[in-house]
Design a protein around this motif. Sequence first.
Motif, PDB file in Angstrom:
ATOM      1  N   CYS A 183      49.908  39.163  45.087  1.00  0.00           N
ATOM      2  CA  CYS A 183      50.595  37.875  44.934  1.00  0.00           C
ATOM      3  C   CYS A 183      49.863  36.765  45.684  1.00  0.00           C
ATOM      4  CB  CYS A 183      52.038  37.995  45.415  1.00  0.00           C
ATOM      5  SG  CYS A 183      53.073  39.093  44.412  1.00  0.00           S
ATOM      6  N   LEU A 184      49.395  37.065  46.896  1.00  0.00           N
ATOM      7  CA  LEU A 184      48.664  36.060  47.674  1.00  0.00           C
ATOM      8  C   LEU A 184      47.352  35.686  46.995  1.00  0.00           C
ATOM      9  CD1 LEU A 184      49.264  37.415  51.291  1.00  0.00           C
ATOM     10  CD2 LEU A 184      50.122  35.264  50.356  1.00  0.00           C
ATOM     11  N   THR A 185      46.668  36.680  46.411  1.00  0.00           N
ATOM     12  CA  THR A 185      45.425  36.394  45.701  1.00  0.00           C
ATOM     13  C   THR A 185      45.689  35.552  44.459  1.00  0.00           C
ATOM     14  OG1 THR A 185      44.527  38.517  46.473  1.00  0.00           O
ATOM     15  CG2 THR A 185      43.375  37.436  44.662  1.00  0.00           C
ATOM     16  N   MET A 186      46.777  35.852  43.756  1.00  0.00           N
ATOM     17  CA  MET A 186      47.149  35.052  42.589  1.00  0.00           C
ATOM     18  C   MET A 186      47.431  33.599  42.981  1.00  0.00           C
ATOM     19  SD  MET A 186      49.610  37.821  40.671  1.00  0.00           S
ATOM     20  CE  MET A 186      50.300  36.590  39.554  1.00  0.00           C
ATOM     21  N   LEU A 187      48.101  33.409  44.121  1.00  0.00           N
ATOM     22  CA  LEU A 187      48.375  32.054  44.594  1.00  0.00           C
ATOM     23  C   LEU A 187      47.072  31.335  44.951  1.00  0.00           C
ATOM     24  CD1 LEU A 187      50.444  29.886  45.461  1.00  0.00           C
ATOM     25  CD2 LEU A 187      50.457  30.943  47.727  1.00  0.00           C
ATOM     26  N   ASP A 188      46.145  32.061  45.581  1.00  0.00           N
ATOM     27  CA  ASP A 188      44.853  31.478  45.933  1.00  0.00           C
ATOM     28  C   ASP A 188      44.109  31.035  44.673  1.00  0.00           C
ATOM     29  OD1 ASP A 188      42.695  30.667  47.426  1.00  0.00           O
ATOM     30  OD2 ASP A 188      41.812  32.664  47.559  1.00  0.00           O
ATOM     31  N   ILE A 189      44.108  31.876  43.636  1.00  0.00           N
ATOM     32  CA  ILE A 189      43.453  31.532  42.369  1.00  0.00           C
ATOM     33  C   ILE A 189      44.110  30.302  41.751  1.00  0.00           C
ATOM     34  CG2 ILE A 189      43.075  32.314  39.996  1.00  0.00           C
ATOM     35  CD1 ILE A 189      42.770  35.156  41.119  1.00  0.00           C
ATOM     36  N   ARG A 190      45.423  30.284  41.784  1.00  0.00           N
ATOM     37  CA  ARG A 190      46.164  29.157  41.202  1.00  0.00           C
ATOM     38  C   ARG A 190      45.801  27.836  41.888  1.00  0.00           C
ATOM     39  NH1 ARG A 190      52.736  28.522  41.490  1.00  0.00           N
ATOM     40  NH2 ARG A 190      52.953  26.904  39.921  1.00  0.00           N
ATOM     41  N   LYS A 191      45.755  27.839  43.227  1.00  0.00           N
ATOM     42  CA  LYS A 191      45.456  26.616  43.972  1.00  0.00           C
ATOM     43  C   LYS A 191      44.004  26.177  43.766  1.00  0.00           C
ATOM     44  CE  LYS A 191      48.866  26.660  47.635  1.00  0.00           C
ATOM     45  NZ  LYS A 191      49.090  26.524  49.087  1.00  0.00           N
ATOM     46  N   ARG A 192      43.081  27.145  43.715  1.00  0.00           N
ATOM     47  CA  ARG A 192      41.676  26.807  43.518  1.00  0.00           C
ATOM     48  C   ARG A 192      41.445  26.196  42.142  1.00  0.00           C
ATOM     49  NH1 ARG A 192      37.878  28.898  47.114  1.00  0.00           N
ATOM     50  NH2 ARG A 192      38.781  30.152  48.793  1.00  0.00           N
ATOM     51  N   ARG A 193      42.116  26.715  41.160  1.00  0.00           N
ATOM     52  CA  ARG A 193      41.978  26.161  39.817  1.00  0.00           C
ATOM     53  C   ARG A 193      42.538  24.745  39.738  1.00  0.00           C
ATOM     54  NH1 ARG A 193      43.378  31.462  36.060  1.00  0.00           N
ATOM     55  NH2 ARG A 193      41.220  32.188  35.847  1.00  0.00           N
ATOM     56  N   GLU A 194      43.641  24.506  40.453  1.00  0.00           N
ATOM     57  CA  GLU A 194      44.199  23.155  40.473  1.00  0.00           C
ATOM     58  C   GLU A 194      43.224  22.155  41.103  1.00  0.00           C
ATOM     59  OE1 GLU A 194      47.840  23.548  42.558  1.00  0.00           O
ATOM     60  OE2 GLU A 194      48.958  24.374  40.847  1.00  0.00           O
ATOM     61  N   ASN A 195      42.388  22.643  42.036  1.00  0.00           N
ATOM     62  CA  ASN A 195      41.407  21.773  42.698  1.00  0.00           C
ATOM     63  C   ASN A 195      40.061  21.766  41.987  1.00  0.00           C
ATOM     64  OD1 ASN A 195      43.282  21.162  44.723  1.00  0.00           O
ATOM     65  ND2 ASN A 195      42.664  22.935  45.957  1.00  0.00           N
TER      66      ASN A 195
END
Length: 310
Positions: A183-195
């Motif tokens: 879940c934490l890795t998925m959140l990291d991917i989500r935030k990086r894509r937003e940036n």
Amino acid sequence: MATQKIMCSCCGKVQVPTQFYKSESLFTAATGKLTVCKTCLQTEYKKDPENLKHVQNILRMIDRPFIYDIWTASIEEAKTKSKNGDANVFGVYMKNIGMKDFISKNWSDSEYDFKDDQEHTTKMLLAKSNEDVTPEDIEEFIQFWGRGLSVEDYLWLQNEYIDFTNRYECDSKGMELLINQICLTMLDIRKRRENGEKVDQQQKTLQDLLGSSNLKPVQESGASGVEQETFGTLIKKYENERPIPEPEPRWKDPDKIGKYIKVFFLGHLSRMLGIKNEYSEEYWSEMQKHTVEEPVDDEEDEVTENGLIQ
């Protein structure tokens, strides 16, 4: 050669270097000392010595760390050195953090009391959030997911974790840790894509975590699929992890078994023992429905003293 004196940035007095505490900050490299003299720091500390937040504010302004364990140890050390009860706690603390293990640390290296830091973090998160969450929820989120996230991130992580545990069996500590990291890795991917950042490395990490937990589609076995669809397994999961909500009133006791137990067992027992409670009241209320009273005529025959009917 005379020792070069330093002017205090607080009181403006020019004093010898020994009147200033050591500092290895980049911004004090010319003198190797703080810009505020010991007297000014001590005067400011004495304005509210019992207030820990006041002490932390002083240390933050001079860019020195607050380390809770050293602060408590300094309090005890100052008491032992004090002869008249006037303990110089702040001076002892500054001496202790001036040792080689701490002299290079600054405010960003502070270490707080866990409980105090937890309450402070919880208040800040609640103040920044518009979500309907309680302080208890925030504390649980921090314990499980770690610090440094917003309430929205915590809620997103929690929803993803619940979704995973509803779809797959999670009956061990190792599995919980793997899903947590997924879940934490998925959140990291989500935030990086937003940036607009690349996520190749994070995606590889996610694939490795999914493989370690046997959650890849190609790894799902037939037994695992059957277990997910078993009604008994789902009931077990709901009862152990997500309790089943209260049923509608019409489905609470369709066979009246609960009512029979309350009325004819608990109610009757309360009546025998002379206890007045909700069960005894419900018992008498039910008994009145099944009680037949003997009818009484309005015009009854009157019997005289001689036994004659009038």
